[in-house]
Write a protein that holds these residues in place. Structure first.
Motif, PDB file in Angstrom:
ATOM      1  N   TRP A   3       0.828  -1.207   0.000  1.00  0.00           N
ATOM      2  CA  TRP A   3       0.000   0.000   0.000  1.00  0.00           C
ATOM      3  C   TRP A   3       0.864   1.260   0.000  1.00  0.00           C
ATOM      4  O   TRP A   3       0.472   2.293  -0.556  1.00  0.00           O
ATOM      5  N   VAL A   4       2.055   1.189   0.609  1.00  0.00           N
ATOM      6  CA  VAL A   4       2.967   2.338   0.602  1.00  0.00           C
ATOM      7  C   VAL A   4       3.417   2.631  -0.824  1.00  0.00           C
ATOM      8  O   VAL A   4       3.437   3.789  -1.272  1.00  0.00           O
ATOM      9  N   GLY A   5       3.747   1.565  -1.557  1.00  0.00           N
ATOM     10  CA  GLY A   5       4.151   1.749  -2.945  1.00  0.00           C
ATOM     11  C   GLY A   5       3.037   2.316  -3.795  1.00  0.00           C
ATOM     12  O   GLY A   5       3.266   3.154  -4.670  1.00  0.00           O
ATOM     13  N   LEU A   6       1.790   1.880  -3.545  1.00  0.00           N
ATOM     14  CA  LEU A   6       0.661   2.379  -4.321  1.00  0.00           C
ATOM     15  C   LEU A   6       0.412   3.860  -4.056  1.00  0.00           C
ATOM     16  O   LEU A   6       0.111   4.630  -4.978  1.00  0.00           O
ATOM     17  N   VAL A   7       0.543   4.275  -2.795  1.00  0.00           N
ATOM     18  CA  VAL A   7       0.370   5.700  -2.465  1.00  0.00           C
ATOM     19  C   VAL A   7       1.459   6.538  -3.126  1.00  0.00           C
ATOM     20  O   VAL A   7       1.190   7.602  -3.709  1.00  0.00           O
ATOM     21  N   ILE A   8       2.698   6.047  -3.068  1.00  0.00           N
ATOM     22  CA  ILE A   8       3.813   6.778  -3.692  1.00  0.00           C
ATOM     23  C   ILE A   8       3.605   6.851  -5.202  1.00  0.00           C
ATOM     24  O   ILE A   8       3.839   7.890  -5.826  1.00  0.00           O
ATOM     25  N   ALA A   9       3.160   5.754  -5.803  1.00  0.00           N
ATOM     26  CA  ALA A   9       2.929   5.740  -7.248  1.00  0.00           C
ATOM     27  C   ALA A   9       1.819   6.707  -7.640  1.00  0.00           C
ATOM     28  O   ALA A   9       1.907   7.381  -8.679  1.00  0.00           O
ATOM     29  N   LEU A  10       0.775   6.807  -6.818  1.00  0.00           N
ATOM     30  CA  LEU A  10      -0.319   7.734  -7.109  1.00  0.00           C
ATOM     31  C   LEU A  10       0.156   9.181  -7.049  1.00  0.00           C
ATOM     32  O   LEU A  10      -0.175   9.989  -7.927  1.00  0.00           O
ATOM     33  N   VAL A  11       0.946   9.505  -6.026  1.00  0.00           N
ATOM     34  CA  VAL A  11       1.498  10.865  -5.926  1.00  0.00           C
ATOM     35  C   VAL A  11       2.413  11.151  -7.111  1.00  0.00           C
ATOM     36  O   VAL A  11       2.389  12.243  -7.696  1.00  0.00           O
ATOM     37  N   GLY A  12       3.214  10.156  -7.481  1.00  0.00           N
ATOM     38  CA  GLY A  12       4.097  10.336  -8.627  1.00  0.00           C
ATOM     39  C   GLY A  12       3.340  10.532  -9.924  1.00  0.00           C
ATOM     40  O   GLY A  12       3.712  11.353 -10.763  1.00  0.00           O
ATOM     41  N   PHE A  50       9.777  15.370 -13.350  1.00  0.00           N
ATOM     42  CA  PHE A  50      10.927  14.529 -13.025  1.00  0.00           C
ATOM     43  C   PHE A  50      10.771  13.908 -11.647  1.00  0.00           C
ATOM     44  O   PHE A  50      11.095  12.732 -11.429  1.00  0.00           O
ATOM     45  N   THR A  51      10.249  14.692 -10.704  1.00  0.00           N
ATOM     46  CA  THR A  51       9.998  14.161  -9.364  1.00  0.00           C
ATOM     47  C   THR A  51       8.967  13.041  -9.408  1.00  0.00           C
ATOM     48  O   THR A  51       9.111  12.018  -8.725  1.00  0.00           O
ATOM     49  N   GLY A  52       7.921  13.233 -10.234  1.00  0.00           N
ATOM     50  CA  GLY A  52       6.923  12.180 -10.376  1.00  0.00           C
ATOM     51  C   GLY A  52       7.515  10.896 -10.928  1.00  0.00           C
ATOM     52  O   GLY A  52       7.174   9.801 -10.471  1.00  0.00           O
ATOM     53  N   CYS A  54      10.626   9.943 -10.613  1.00  0.00           N
ATOM     54  CA  CYS A  54      11.466   9.361  -9.553  1.00  0.00           C
ATOM     55  C   CYS A  54      10.617   8.638  -8.515  1.00  0.00           C
ATOM     56  O   CYS A  54      10.988   7.566  -8.031  1.00  0.00           O
ATOM     57  N   LEU A  55       9.462   9.213  -8.173  1.00  0.00           N
ATOM     58  CA  LEU A  55       8.566   8.563  -7.219  1.00  0.00           C
ATOM     59  C   LEU A  55       8.048   7.239  -7.777  1.00  0.00           C
ATOM     60  O   LEU A  55       7.840   6.275  -7.026  1.00  0.00           O
ATOM     61  N   HIS A  56       7.835   7.203  -9.091  1.00  0.00           N
ATOM     62  CA  HIS A  56       7.406   5.944  -9.714  1.00  0.00           C
ATOM     63  C   HIS A  56       8.473   4.868  -9.522  1.00  0.00           C
ATOM     64  O   HIS A  56       8.153   3.705  -9.226  1.00  0.00           O
ATOM     65  N   ALA A  57       9.741   5.262  -9.685  1.00  0.00           N
ATOM     66  CA  ALA A  57      10.831   4.306  -9.491  1.00  0.00           C
ATOM     67  C   ALA A  57      10.901   3.851  -8.032  1.00  0.00           C
ATOM     68  O   ALA A  57      11.141   2.670  -7.751  1.00  0.00           O
ATOM     69  N   VAL A  58      10.682   4.776  -7.093  1.00  0.00           N
ATOM     70  CA  VAL A  58      10.694   4.416  -5.675  1.00  0.00           C
ATOM     71  C   VAL A  58       9.539   3.472  -5.358  1.00  0.00           C
ATOM     72  O   VAL A  58       9.692   2.513  -4.585  1.00  0.00           O
ATOM     73  N   ALA A  59       8.388   3.723  -5.969  1.00  0.00           N
ATOM     74  CA  ALA A  59       7.219   2.879  -5.707  1.00  0.00           C
ATOM     75  C   ALA A  59       7.483   1.428  -6.085  1.00  0.00           C
ATOM     76  O   ALA A  59       6.964   0.500  -5.441  1.00  0.00           O
ATOM     77  N   LEU A  60       8.280   1.220  -7.120  1.00  0.00           N
ATOM     78  CA  LEU A  60       8.572  -0.139  -7.569  1.00  0.00           C
ATOM     79  C   LEU A  60       9.398  -0.920  -6.544  1.00  0.00           C
ATOM     80  O   LEU A  60       9.473  -2.152  -6.614  1.00  0.00           O
ATOM     81  N   SER A  61      10.031  -0.210  -5.608  1.00  0.00           N
ATOM     82  CA  SER A  61      10.794  -0.906  -4.571  1.00  0.00           C
ATOM     83  C   SER A  61       9.900  -1.369  -3.425  1.00  0.00           C
ATOM     84  O   SER A  61      10.331  -2.160  -2.584  1.00  0.00           O
ATOM     85  N   VAL A  66       3.057  -5.145 -11.461  1.00  0.00           N
ATOM     86  CA  VAL A  66       1.662  -5.308 -11.866  1.00  0.00           C
ATOM     87  C   VAL A  66       0.727  -4.420 -11.050  1.00  0.00           C
ATOM     88  O   VAL A  66      -0.399  -4.130 -11.471  1.00  0.00           O
ATOM     89  N   ALA A  67       1.181  -3.983  -9.870  1.00  0.00           N
ATOM     90  CA  ALA A  67       0.362  -3.097  -9.046  1.00  0.00           C
ATOM     91  C   ALA A  67       0.658  -1.630  -9.318  1.00  0.00           C
ATOM     92  O   ALA A  67      -0.236  -0.787  -9.266  1.00  0.00           O
TER      93      ALA A  67
END
Length: 294
Positions: A3-12, A50-52, A54-61, A66-67
């Motif tokens: 869920w942390v990754g999904l929130v970060i991906a949404l913000v990104g 660019f920040t968005g 980068c957040l997408h890359a962080v979300a993948l961690s 697939v999520a």
């Protein structure tokens, strides 16, 4: 921690969409020229975008691909309303329908791609051949874009930007996936190619934005980038494609949905950041009494 990754991906995703809308607004105002570097809002858009990314890359961690990837595809649904807000209007119904159709169709296609755990390997010859093909596509789209106007021009320029962006993704995949903990593998010309290709993609993207059809330009890149990346992975890196009979029909339906949404976006009127000049008609000359008599 998914869920942390999904929130970060949404913000990104929201950040990437907002950055694209800001840059398109400035590109329409100034054109795709060096004048953009003097526009603070264009730089703000670039930093936010660019920040968005980068957040997408962080979300993948934190969460699996697939999520996270579905949220990334949804940037189109965010970007089009944000662009409409920039111009002080509500988004058109066709913009909403077209954006959703493209996002759902593209997401459907990406989910049909089989999962793989192959270590990416790319020879120098194959890499140079790949870049030559990308360069040829860019050249052809740029030449064709000089002969057309409106949404066709925006789409052609977006295709060029999309394939270059896909080349960035391909080289990042090869460099990052091939490291396997060995940082010495970064000392390769593939690593140097990434920022050069990224700059080229940004320039081409600004040219597409400057035409004024944000929906078709943004959708074009969002569609061409992942499809080209998947094809490059299959042809160059040996990654699998959805070729089974059970996925053929869904792939055709998803493609039709994506194409239909793109056509819908292409039929919209362009946005302009400056009002069109009003033609001032000359005031009629006063008619004197003597002229009436004569």
């Amino acid at each position: 921690m998914t869920w942390v990754g999904l929130v970060i991906a949404l913000v990104g995703a929201l950040g990437y969409a907002l950055g694209a809308a800001l840059q398109q607004y400035e590109a329409v105002a100034e054109g795709a020229s060096l004048k953009l570097v003097r526009r603070p809002r264009w730089w703000i858009g670039g930093i936010i975008g660019f920040t968005g990314a980068c957040l997408h890359a962080v979300a993948l961690s934190f969460a699996p691909l697939v999520a996270v990837q579905p949220i990334s595809v949804a940037t189109l649904v965010f970007a089009v309303p944000l662009a409409a807000f920039m111009y002080g209007r509500k988004p058109y119904r066709a913009e909403i329908i077209g954006s959703i159709a493209v996002a759902v169709g593209l997401l459907w296609l990406m989910l049909l791609v089989p999962q793989h755990n192959v270590t990416p390997r790319l020879s120098d010859g194959a890499a140079l051949g790949f870049l030559a093909v990308i360069g040829l596509i860019v050249l052809v789209t740029q030449l064709l874009a000089t002969r057309v106007h409106g949404p066709s021009r925006a789409l052609l320029l977006a295709v060029g930007a999309g394939v270059v962006t896909a080349s960035v993704s391909t080289f990042v995949r090869v460099v990052g996936g091939g490291m396997q903990g060995d940082w010495g593998r970064l000392l390769h010309w593939f690593t140097l190619a990434v920022p050069v290709l990224l700059v080229c993609a940004v320039v081409l993207l600004q040219r597409s934005y400057a035409v004024g059809y944000f929906g078709i330009a943004y959708a074009g890149v969002q569609v061409i980038d992942p499809i080209t990346s998947v094809l490059a992975g299959a042809v160059l890196l040996g990654e699998p494609l959805p070729a089974s009979p059970s996925t053929a029909i869904p792939a055709i339906l998803a493609s039709a949905l994506t194409i239909g949404g793109t056509i819908t976006l292409g039929r919209l009127a362009p946005d302009h950041s400056r009002p069109a000049p009003v033609e001032v008609k000359p005031a009629p000359h006063p008619v004197s009494a003597t002229s009436e008599v004569s």
